[in-house]
Design an enzyme around this catalytic site. Structure first.
Site, mmCIF file in Angstrom:
data_model
loop_
_atom_site.group_PDB
_atom_site.id
_atom_site.type_symbol
_atom_site.label_atom_id
_atom_site.label_comp_id
_atom_site.label_asym_id
_atom_site.label_seq_id
_atom_site.Cartn_x
_atom_site.Cartn_y
_atom_site.Cartn_z
ATOM 1 N N GLU A 195 5.358 22.841 -16.288
ATOM 2 C CA GLU A 195 6.298 23.914 -16.610
ATOM 3 C C GLU A 195 5.733 25.276 -16.213
ATOM 4 O O GLU A 195 6.445 26.118 -15.646
ATOM 5 C CB GLU A 195 6.621 23.911 -18.112
ATOM 6 C CG GLU A 195 7.567 22.812 -18.549
ATOM 7 C CD GLU A 195 8.043 23.005 -19.979
ATOM 8 O OE1 GLU A 195 8.238 24.175 -20.385
ATOM 9 O OE2 GLU A 195 8.202 22.002 -20.691
ATOM 10 N N SER A 262 -0.923 4.563 -13.641
ATOM 11 C CA SER A 262 -1.124 3.144 -13.934
ATOM 12 C C SER A 262 -0.199 2.298 -13.090
ATOM 13 O O SER A 262 0.791 2.781 -12.525
ATOM 14 C CB SER A 262 -0.889 2.795 -15.412
ATOM 15 O OG SER A 262 -1.726 3.551 -16.249
ATOM 16 N N ASP A 334 9.289 13.378 -20.549
ATOM 17 C CA ASP A 334 9.131 14.816 -20.784
ATOM 18 C C ASP A 334 9.039 15.043 -22.289
ATOM 19 O O ASP A 334 10.039 15.262 -22.972
ATOM 20 C CB ASP A 334 10.309 15.579 -20.189
ATOM 21 C CG ASP A 334 10.090 17.088 -20.221
ATOM 22 O OD1 ASP A 334 9.048 17.522 -20.746
ATOM 23 O OD2 ASP A 334 10.959 17.829 -19.740
ATOM 24 N N ASP A 337 7.623 20.842 -24.397
ATOM 25 C CA ASP A 337 8.389 22.022 -23.980
ATOM 26 C C ASP A 337 7.672 23.281 -24.439
ATOM 27 O O ASP A 337 7.242 23.372 -25.596
ATOM 28 C CB ASP A 337 9.802 22.019 -24.584
ATOM 29 C CG ASP A 337 10.811 21.274 -23.715
ATOM 30 O OD1 ASP A 337 10.422 20.784 -22.644
ATOM 31 O OD2 ASP A 337 11.976 21.171 -24.141
#
Length: 820
Positions: A195, A262, A334, A337
């Protein structure tokens, strides 16, 4: 003259003897902490005897009368082999590294205190189910039994590092294990940095359409347009110099591109030659010595469980029972934030919320520093989460005056039941039971790959944040925290987590690729870990009608780069065979030799070949040339080649070829010009770094795996004993992934990859195999410190058997723990 000579000989001999005596003393003190694996020990905290059988690879097979007793044995075994690692992990989560390491780790402690991971972990103990609470208590008692044994018998303080960094080791507590899980969440979360970088890049670019080039979206629909960051915060400077925290090997904060990866894939009986299900898994983390993984077998009431554990956590995180196999890959959910919080101009202890100004929740925290005066922090939290310093990931460059940054993150919960989910998973019998058990998992989010004897499945586990549909940035750049539409609205239902069970094609897999395309806010992520390895995996999986254990191993060890095979024809399209004849020793001749080598290369990133080094250096130099003039100093933050960016530029997608022209120069450069100049840059760098002819280069000389001791790895002399360095194949985008550092004088060092590999065959479960990248012991004088390293490098494995007779047959030792 003779007298002087004799005295010089005596002095030299004395110095040699003193040095030898010092070495012997150090060896003696260090060797005192080597564990005795063949003994009977009386301990407190057990209800019945526990047997720890060490097989030939020093994998402990732990047997007890009850599950708590087995977890006691695991705690004891972990403390035998990895006590120093466990104490450092705990101190990291506590924000107490500076008590041992001094001022160099203060910046780490400051940030960990702000997250309060340790406090949240201890408050989460009460949220666990009864079985897990009992397991945590028993595990802690096992660790403490080993600590008591060390103290009672003067066993060299438990680890050699304890002599150099002497500090009291407090008893292990149940919440300490949960703190290690939260620390793993920190190491596997990278959206915060993404971000910040997206916001900083947005501020730097004159043409905002170019943001989709350098930070490309994964191909496919579903990406909505974003506002310019400058539009959200118009008073920010176009570019602000960063002030990131100092980099230290012991830091738990992942660098961009190194937050976890991974591979995992599975085959149903219809796609298996033996008629049984198959599962392969190799989780990727930063390399250290010892590695993070520790192999163990637990004989629970439901049956045996064997696989990879993490010291400090009483659970097999990836492995198998005789009924179920499970593996983990980073989901790239996600789960973070950043919010920009507006301070009250009249009172800086207040911040703006949708309901008006409110007071920060705050408390003081004292950091003790070795050899220096302590410092006092004021920890502040908003309704969105903890307030972070401007130095963390250069947050200060995107935070306007009169504002601070806070973080919403799924790991910041005092009701985190991820440990209970791990316990339930080990006791599950079927894929469906395992998926149900994983509902309790919160963080770090993972893709859980599962096989039972008949079925295969994959489920994204972990809390999915519920964002408002009107969120201004859709979680991709920091947003004003005082607007209700930018705040999280709880957690999405577990049923919304992507799930794939018994697919018609009989094959499931994940290489951190985009797994689903759903509209925001039910999406998973806009940032995915890989767009490249998946193409090679698809080809290998679909090139066979049926698979075997060995074909899955072959895929784990595959070193062919889809990225090289797809990008080289693009960037070299106008260069192949077009150069005029040139004399030996000229730059033109070197370029011709390099192009001829690459023209005949199949993209295999083999450690013994020169082509991978030429290719990697060329792509790195090309990206630097493409972005340096547009991004200026910020270009240094793009440490790894972005394959989708290069492809967009050379296919001129949406005008992306504009990156090829150097804005500060009068001529109009073409993409062919840039490719030629970048190749020359790469060849000059290679000549200065390695010398010799291009044909004699070895990729493995540049691509050395750096299993370095995070504390002693830079100490003169000692580093030759504690660091494990290996020439390796693979690269950033191969299934045998060896992620490069991307920085410093050795940008192609292999710093991040598969610390554990396992392949489980349920037609013949005891033919399953596994391996770690270093060894079981964290003691550098132990023969088990690096005994698996060369096996790992060569692509070899050790048996993963639940047959206790086999473990006993060639045991290197049997430890019997009996109640005192």
């Amino acid at each position: 003259m003779g007298i002087v000579f004799r005295w010089l000989v005596r002095i030299a001999s004395g110095l040699v003897l003193l040095t030898l005596a010092a070495v012997l003393l150090v060896y003696f003190l260090a060797s005192q902490s080597l564990p005795d694996y063949d003994q009977t020990v009386k301990v407190d905290g057990l209800t019945a005897p526990v047997e720890v059988v060490r097989d030939t690879a020093n994998v402990p097979h732990i047997l007890g009368a009850s599950d708590p007793d087995v977890f006691f044995g695991l705690g004891y075994a972990h403390a035998q082999d990895r006590l120093w690692q466990m104490t450092v992990l705990r101190r990291t989560a506590q924000g107490r590294l500076s008590e041992v390491f001094g001022a160099r780790t203060v910046h780490i402690d400051k940030l960990l205190r702000r997250f309060d991971l340790y406090g949240l972990a201890h408050r989460s103990v009460q949220a666990q189910d009864d079985y897990t609470k009992e397991a945590l208590r028993a595990y802690a008692a096992g660790v403490n039994a080993r600590l008591a044994e060390i103290n009672e018998n003067a066993l060299g303080r438990g680890a050699p590092e304890m002599f150099l960094f002497n500090a009291p080791v407090s008893p292990w507590q149940p919440g300490d294990s949960l703190a290690v899980i939260k620390l793993m969440s920190l190491q596997l979360s990278g959206h915060l940095e993404d971000e910040v970088l997206r916001a900083r890049t947005s501020l730097m670019l004159d043409d905002q359409t170019r943001l989709a080039d350098i930070l490309p979206d994964v191909p496919g629909p579903g990406i909505a347009a974003l506002p310019e960051y400058a539009a959200l915060f118009p008073n920010l400077p176009r570019y602000a110099a960063g002030s990131s925290m100092p980099d230290t090997p012991i830091s738990p904060f992942p660098k961009r591109g190194l937050a976890g990866a991974s591979n995992a894939w599975s085959a149903a009986p219809t796609r298996s030659a033996s008629g049984g299900t198959l599962l392969a898994n190799d989780p990727h983390l930063g390399f250290t010595a010892p590695g993070i993984w520790y192999l163990a077998r637990l004989e629970l009431a439901k049956g045996g469980v064997i696989g990879a554990t993490i010291p400090g956590i009483p659970a097999v995180m990836t492995g198998r029972s005789d009924r179920l196999g499970w593996g983990l890959t980073s989901s790239y959910l996600d789960d973070q934030d950043i919010h920009i919080e507006q301070l009250n101009p009249e009172n800086p202890e207040e911040y703006l919320t949708p309901e008006g100004y409110k007071t920060f929740r705050s408390r003081p925290s004292i950091i003790e520093i070795k050899d220096e005066a302590p410092i006092t922090l004021t920890l502040r939290w908003t309704e969105n989460g903890p307030v972070l310093p401007g130095t963390h990931y250069d947050l200060g460059t995107i935070t306007p005056p009169g504002h601070v940054a806070s973080l919403s993150w799924t790991a910041l919960s005092a009701q985190d039941t991820s440990m209970s989910a791990s316990m339930a998973l080990m006791n599950a019998d079927t894929v469906r039971q395992a998926i149900t058990a994983a509902e309790l998992f919160m963080a770090p989010s993972q893709n859980l790959s599962l096989v039972d004897k008949d079925t295969i499945g994959m489920k994204l586990i972990g809390a999915m944040p519920h964002r408002a549909a009107k969120n201004q940035s859709r979680g991709r750049i920091p947003t004003p925290g005082w607007l209700a539409e930018n705040r999280w609205q709880g957690r999405l239902p577990y049923a919304d987590n992507p799930e794939f069970v018994a697919p018609a094609g009989g094959i499931l897999g994940n290489t951190n690729n985009k797994i689903i395309d759903r509209p925001f806010p039910e999406h998973v992520s806009y940032e995915w870990g890989d767009t490249q390895r998946i193409h090679r995996w698809e080809r290998l999986m679909q090139s066979r009608e049926v698979h075997t254990r060995d074909s899955f191993i072959e895929a784990q060890l595959d070193t062919v780069s889809f990225t090289a095979r797809s990008l080289l024809p693009l960037i070299g399209a106008d260069l192949w065979y077009t150069g005029a004849s040139a004399p030996e020793g000229t730059q033109e001749r070197q370029r011709q030799i390099a192009l001829n080598l690459l023209a005949e290369w199949n993209g295999e990133m083999n450690e013994h070949l020169p082509e991978p080094l030429i290719y990697a250096a060329w792509l790195r130099a090309l990206q630097i040339r493409l972005i340096a003039d547009e991004l200026g100093p910020l270009a240094a933050e793009y440490k790894h080649v972005e394959p989708l960016f290069i492809e967009r530029v050379y296919r001129d997608i949406d005008g992306a070829s504009a990156w090829c022209n150097v804005r500060q120069s009068a001529p109009i450069e073409t993409c062919t010009d840039m490719a030629r100049m970048a190749l020359d840059d790469a060849l000059i760098w290679i000549s200065e770094k390695y010398g010799g002819s291009l044909e004699s280069l070895r990729w493995g000389d540049a691509h050395q795996a750096t299993h370095d001791h995070p504390v002693l790895g830079s100490v003169p002399v000692l580093r030759f004993f504690v660091n494990i360095r290996q020439s390796t194949s693979g690269g950033d985008n191969t299934l045998l992934r060896g992620r490069t550092s991307g920085e410093g004088p050795d940008p192609f060092q292999n710093v991040h990859g598969a610390g554990y590999r396992g392949v489980y065959d349920f037609a013949d479960p005891d033919s399953s195999v596994f391996i770690t990248a270093t060894g079981q012991s964290g003691h550098f004088l132990s023969r088990y410190y690096d005994d698996q390293a060369q096996l790992w490098r060569r692509g070899e494995y050790i048996p993963m058997s639940l047959d206790l007779d086999l473990a006993h047959a060639a045991a290197v030792g049997v430890t019997t723990l009996i109640p005192r």
